[in-house]
Design a protein around this motif. Structure first.
Motif, PDB file in Angstrom:
ATOM      1  N   GLY A  67      -0.906  18.074  -7.400  1.00  9.69           N
ATOM      2  CA  GLY A  67      -1.341  18.358  -8.761  1.00  9.69           C
ATOM      3  C   GLY A  67      -2.711  17.813  -9.087  1.00  9.69           C
ATOM      4  O   GLY A  67      -2.983  17.422 -10.217  1.00  9.69           O
ATOM      5  N   GLY A  68      -3.588  17.772  -8.095  1.00  8.87           N
ATOM      6  CA  GLY A  68      -4.950  17.291  -8.308  1.00  8.87           C
ATOM      7  C   GLY A  68      -5.092  15.786  -8.353  1.00  8.87           C
ATOM      8  O   GLY A  68      -6.173  15.272  -8.644  1.00  8.87           O
ATOM      9  N   GLN A  69      -4.020  15.033  -8.017  1.00  5.85           N
ATOM     10  CA  GLN A  69      -4.071  13.578  -8.013  1.00  5.85           C
ATOM     11  C   GLN A  69      -3.681  13.054  -6.630  1.00  5.85           C
ATOM     12  O   GLN A  69      -2.766  13.582  -5.990  1.00  5.85           O
ATOM     13  N   THR A  70      -4.345  11.998  -6.188  1.00  6.63           N
ATOM     14  CA  THR A  70      -4.005  11.396  -4.900  1.00  6.63           C
ATOM     15  C   THR A  70      -2.732  10.561  -5.054  1.00  6.63           C
ATOM     16  O   THR A  70      -2.676   9.664  -5.886  1.00  6.63           O
ATOM     17  N   ILE A  71      -1.731  10.871  -4.249  1.00 11.60           N
ATOM     18  CA  ILE A  71      -0.457  10.152  -4.334  1.00 11.60           C
ATOM     19  C   ILE A  71      -0.239   9.223  -3.136  1.00 11.60           C
ATOM     20  O   ILE A  71       0.720   8.462  -3.124  1.00 11.60           O
ATOM     21  N   ALA A  72      -1.102   9.292  -2.161  1.00  9.01           N
ATOM     22  CA  ALA A  72      -1.098   8.331  -1.054  1.00  9.01           C
ATOM     23  C   ALA A  72      -2.471   8.348  -0.400  1.00  9.01           C
ATOM     24  O   ALA A  72      -3.059   9.412  -0.205  1.00  9.01           O
ATOM     25  N   GLY A  73      -2.965   7.164  -0.083  1.00  6.65           N
ATOM     26  CA  GLY A  73      -4.228   7.039   0.626  1.00  6.65           C
ATOM     27  C   GLY A  73      -4.051   6.128   1.818  1.00  6.65           C
ATOM     28  O   GLY A  73      -3.475   5.041   1.688  1.00  6.65           O
ATOM     29  N   ILE A  74      -4.518   6.583   2.974  1.00  7.87           N
ATOM     30  CA  ILE A  74      -4.385   5.810   4.208  1.00  7.87           C
ATOM     31  C   ILE A  74      -5.719   5.857   4.954  1.00  7.87           C
ATOM     32  O   ILE A  74      -6.290   6.928   5.151  1.00  7.87           O
ATOM     33  N   ILE A  75      -6.210   4.699   5.353  1.00  6.24           N
ATOM     34  CA  ILE A  75      -7.392   4.628   6.215  1.00  6.24           C
ATOM     35  C   ILE A  75      -7.018   3.829   7.454  1.00  6.24           C
ATOM     36  O   ILE A  75      -6.512   2.706   7.348  1.00  6.24           O
ATOM     37  N   HIS A  76      -7.260   4.421   8.616  1.00  9.19           N
ATOM     38  CA  HIS A  76      -6.940   3.782   9.889  1.00  9.19           C
ATOM     39  C   HIS A  76      -8.226   3.399  10.606  1.00  9.19           C
ATOM     40  O   HIS A  76      -9.208   4.142  10.588  1.00  9.19           O
ATOM     41  N   TYR A  77      -8.203   2.226  11.233  1.00  6.50           N
ATOM     42  CA  TYR A  77      -9.348   1.725  11.996  1.00  6.50           C
ATOM     43  C   TYR A  77      -8.909   1.641  13.461  1.00  6.50           C
ATOM     44  O   TYR A  77      -8.315   0.630  13.882  1.00  6.50           O
ATOM     45  N   PRO A  78      -9.150   2.692  14.251  1.00  6.03           N
ATOM     46  CA  PRO A  78      -8.580   2.783  15.593  1.00  6.03           C
ATOM     47  C   PRO A  78      -8.890   1.613  16.511  1.00  6.03           C
ATOM     48  O   PRO A  78      -8.022   1.172  17.278  1.00  6.03           O
ATOM     49  N   VAL A  79     -10.104   1.098  16.469  1.00  7.72           N
ATOM     50  CA  VAL A  79     -10.463   0.012  17.376  1.00  7.72           C
ATOM     51  C   VAL A  79      -9.685  -1.255  17.038  1.00  7.72           C
ATOM     52  O   VAL A  79      -9.227  -1.984  17.929  1.00  7.72           O
ATOM     53  N   LEU A  80      -9.485  -1.528  15.761  1.00  5.40           N
ATOM     54  CA  LEU A  80      -8.739  -2.708  15.324  1.00  5.40           C
ATOM     55  C   LEU A  80      -7.234  -2.461  15.308  1.00  5.40           C
ATOM     56  O   LEU A  80      -6.450  -3.409  15.391  1.00  5.40           O
ATOM     57  N   GLY A  81      -6.837  -1.212  15.153  1.00  4.51           N
ATOM     58  CA  GLY A  81      -5.424  -0.875  15.113  1.00  4.51           C
ATOM     59  C   GLY A  81      -4.754  -1.140  13.779  1.00  4.51           C
ATOM     60  O   GLY A  81      -3.527  -1.125  13.673  1.00  4.51           O
ATOM     61  N   ASP A  82      -5.539  -1.377  12.714  1.00  2.02           N
ATOM     62  CA  ASP A  82      -4.951  -1.679  11.417  1.00  2.02           C
ATOM     63  C   ASP A  82      -5.211  -0.567  10.407  1.00  2.02           C
ATOM     64  O   ASP A  82      -5.907   0.417  10.701  1.00  2.02           O
ATOM     65  N   PHE A  83      -4.644  -0.734   9.197  1.00  3.61           N
ATOM     66  CA  PHE A  83      -4.678   0.303   8.165  1.00  3.61           C
ATOM     67  C   PHE A  83      -4.915  -0.321   6.796  1.00  3.61           C
ATOM     68  O   PHE A  83      -4.545  -1.479   6.558  1.00  3.61           O
ATOM     69  N   LEU A  84      -5.474   0.463   5.889  1.00  6.55           N
ATOM     70  CA  LEU A  84      -5.390   0.223   4.456  1.00  6.55           C
ATOM     71  C   LEU A  84      -4.534   1.341   3.887  1.00  6.55           C
ATOM     72  O   LEU A  84      -4.735   2.511   4.222  1.00  6.55           O
ATOM     73  N   VAL A  85      -3.577   1.004   3.012  1.00  7.14           N
ATOM     74  CA  VAL A  85      -2.696   2.017   2.433  1.00  7.14           C
ATOM     75  C   VAL A  85      -2.502   1.737   0.952  1.00  7.14           C
ATOM     76  O   VAL A  85      -2.551   0.580   0.501  1.00  7.14           O
ATOM     77  N   ALA A  86      -2.265   2.813   0.185  1.00  5.86           N
ATOM     78  CA  ALA A  86      -1.983   2.658  -1.239  1.00  5.86           C
ATOM     79  C   ALA A  86      -1.232   3.871  -1.748  1.00  5.86           C
ATOM     80  O   ALA A  86      -1.405   4.992  -1.239  1.00  5.86           O
ATOM     81  N   ARG A  87      -0.390   3.605  -2.745  1.00  2.91           N
ATOM     82  CA  ARG A  87       0.246   4.647  -3.546  1.00  2.91           C
ATOM     83  C   ARG A  87       0.116   4.239  -5.010  1.00  2.91           C
ATOM     84  O   ARG A  87       0.059   3.041  -5.304  1.00  2.91           O
ATOM     85  N   PRO A  88       0.072   5.190  -5.936  1.00  4.38           N
ATOM     86  CA  PRO A  88      -0.141   4.844  -7.349  1.00  4.38           C
ATOM     87  C   PRO A  88       0.908   3.854  -7.859  1.00  4.38           C
ATOM     88  O   PRO A  88       2.114   4.036  -7.669  1.00  4.38           O
ATOM     89  N   GLY A  89       0.418   2.790  -8.479  1.00  4.33           N
ATOM     90  CA  GLY A  89       1.288   1.804  -9.084  1.00  4.33           C
ATOM     91  C   GLY A  89       1.947   0.837  -8.130  1.00  4.33           C
ATOM     92  O   GLY A  89       2.750  -0.006  -8.556  1.00  4.33           O
ATOM     93  N   GLN A  90       1.619   0.908  -6.842  1.00  6.54           N
ATOM     94  CA  GLN A  90       2.284   0.056  -5.858  1.00  6.54           C
ATOM     95  C   GLN A  90       1.328  -0.876  -5.121  1.00  6.54           C
ATOM     96  O   GLN A  90       1.692  -1.485  -4.119  1.00  6.54           O
ATOM     97  N   GLY A  91       0.103  -0.967  -5.618  1.00 11.32           N
ATOM     98  CA  GLY A  91      -0.856  -1.866  -5.002  1.00 11.32           C
ATOM     99  C   GLY A  91      -1.504  -1.272  -3.764  1.00 11.32           C
ATOM    100  O   GLY A  91      -1.083  -0.234  -3.245  1.00 11.32           O
ATOM    101  N   ALA A  92      -2.539  -1.958  -3.312  1.00 17.46           N
ATOM    102  CA  ALA A  92      -3.230  -1.584  -2.074  1.00 17.46           C
ATOM    103  C   ALA A  92      -2.979  -2.675  -1.051  1.00 17.46           C
ATOM    104  O   ALA A  92      -3.003  -3.865  -1.374  1.00 17.46           O
ATOM    105  N   TRP A  93      -2.763  -2.246   0.198  1.00 10.18           N
ATOM    106  CA  TRP A  93      -2.319  -3.183   1.221  1.00 10.18           C
ATOM    107  C   TRP A  93      -3.093  -3.028   2.525  1.00 10.18           C
ATOM    108  O   TRP A  93      -3.426  -1.906   2.929  1.00 10.18           O
ATOM    109  N   HIS A  94      -3.351  -4.163   3.160  1.00 13.25           N
ATOM    110  CA  HIS A  94      -3.825  -4.169   4.534  1.00 13.25           C
ATOM    111  C   HIS A  94      -2.603  -4.295   5.423  1.00 13.25           C
ATOM    112  O   HIS A  94      -1.774  -5.204   5.237  1.00 13.25           O
TER     113      HIS A  94
END
Length: 277
Positions: free
Chosen positions: A120-147
Motif C-alpha cells: 500500500g505504498g508503505q515499507t513494512i520491512a527493511g533489510i540490509i545485508h553486508y555480505p563480507v561481514l555476514g550481518d544485517f540491519l532489519v526493521a519493521r514499523p513499530g518494532q524498532g531497528a536491529w543489528h
C-alpha cells in the motif's frame, strides 16, 4: 496494509544470505573487465553478481509469495515500466542486489544488498545485508531497528544524539547535484564538522542508524536505495523528509531526501543547507 511476520522476516534474511554466499561473495575480488558493464554513465556499473543475486532473491520471493510484485534495480534498468507497478502493488519487493557496485567491482568491501517489502505504498520491512561481514540491519514499523550479527545476536539501533551544526557529521554526494546547486551546497557544508560520501546507501544508512553519522542529503529517490534504509533509520529514532518538507514514501521519484536524527535536527540541517537556495 499487510505485515511481515517473524517467520517471513527470517526467510527473507535467508534469501539474502543465500544470494550473497552463492552469487556475490564467490565473485568478490575476482571481477574481470568482461563481467562489468556501464549503465547510465561510466561509473554507474553492473556486474554479473548484481544480475545473478537479483535473480536468486526474486525467484525465492516468487516461490514463497506468488502474488508479490518484484521491483529489482537491474530489472528496472532493462525495463523502466516495471517501476510504475510499485504505486499500485498490494505487496511488492524492492531489491538492490549489490548496492555499492563500484566498490564491489574494485575489490573494496563497502557494499551491501538491500530488500524492502512494500504494501500500500508503505515499507513494512527493511533489510540490509553486508555480505563480507555476514550481518544485517532489519526493521519493521513499530518494532524498532536491529543489528543482527552473523551469529544471530541482536542489538537495538539508535541514531546520533542531538548536537549543534558545527559538531555534525554528514553524507552529501556533491558531485551528483546539478552544477548550480552543487556550488551553493559546497559553500554551506563548511558549517558542519565533516562531510563525505561513501557511494553506497547500504553503508551510509548503517552509519546513520548506528549513530556514527548525523545526517544525509541525497539527490535522487530510487526506491531500492531508500525504501529499506528510511524505515530502519526511522525505527532507530530518525526523521526523513524531502527538502520540500514531504515525508518520504517509497513511490517518490523526485526531490532531495534529507535524513537527520530528529525533526528538530532535520530543521537545523535543512536551514543550514537551503536558506536562500
Amino acid at each position: 496494509m499487510k505485515t511481515v511476520s517473524d517467520e517471513l522476516l527470517d526467510e527473507l534474511v535467508d534469501y539474502m544470505r543465500e544470494a550473497a554466499e552463492g552469487e556475490i561473495l564467490p565473485r568478490f575480488r575476482s571481477v574481470t573487465s568482461d563481467s562489468i558493464r556501464a549503465k547510465t554513465m561510466a561509473d554507474d556499473i553492473v556486474t554479473d553478481a548484481d544480475i545473478a543475486s537479483e535473480r536468486v532473491i526474486s525467484e525465492r520471493l516468487k516461490a514463497r509469495l506468488p502474488d508479490i510484485t518484484i521491483i529489482g534495480e537491474e530489472a528496472v534498468s532493462e525495463d523502466g515500466s516495471i517501476l510504475a507497478k510499485l504505486a499500485d502493488a498490494d505487496l511488492a519487493a524492492v531489491i538492490d542486489p549489490v548496492d555499492g557496485t563500484w566498490h564491489f567491482a574494485h575489490g573494496t568491501p563497502m557494499f551491501g544488498s538491500i530488500l524492502a517489502i512494500v504494501s500500500g505504498g508503505q515499507t513494512i520491512a527493511g533489510i540490509i545485508h553486508y555480505p563480507v561481514l555476514g550481518d544485517f540491519l532489519v526493521a519493521r514499523p513499530g518494532q524498532g531497528a536491529w543489528h543482527v550479527a552473523a551469529d544471530g545476536s541482536q542489538t537495538r539501533l539508535s541514531v546520533a544524539a542531538p548536537s549543534p551544526i558545527n559538531e555534525m557529521h554528514g553524507f552529501i554526494p556533491l558531485h551528483m547535484f546539478e552544477p548550480g546547486m552543487r556550488s551553493e551546497l559546497a559553500s554551506r557544508v563548511l558549517q558542519f564538522l565533516r562531510i563525505t560520501t561513501w557511494r553506497c546507501s547500504a553503508w551510509e544508512y548503517r552509519m546513520l542508524a548506528t549513530g556514527a553519522m548525523s545526517f544525509c542529503l541525497n539527490e535522487s529517490l530510487k526506491p531500492w536505495d531508500h525504501a529499506a534504509g528510511v524505515l530502519i533509520h526511522a525505527e532507530a529514532g530518525g526523521y526523513a523528509a524531502t527538502l520540500a518538507g514531504e515525508a518520504y514514501r517509497p513511490t517518490m521519484t523526485e526531490g532531495y531526501l534529507l535524513t537527520a536524527p530528529s525533526e528538530k535536527s532535520w530543521n537545523l540541517v535543512c536551514d543550514a543547507l537551503t536558506s536562500s537556495l
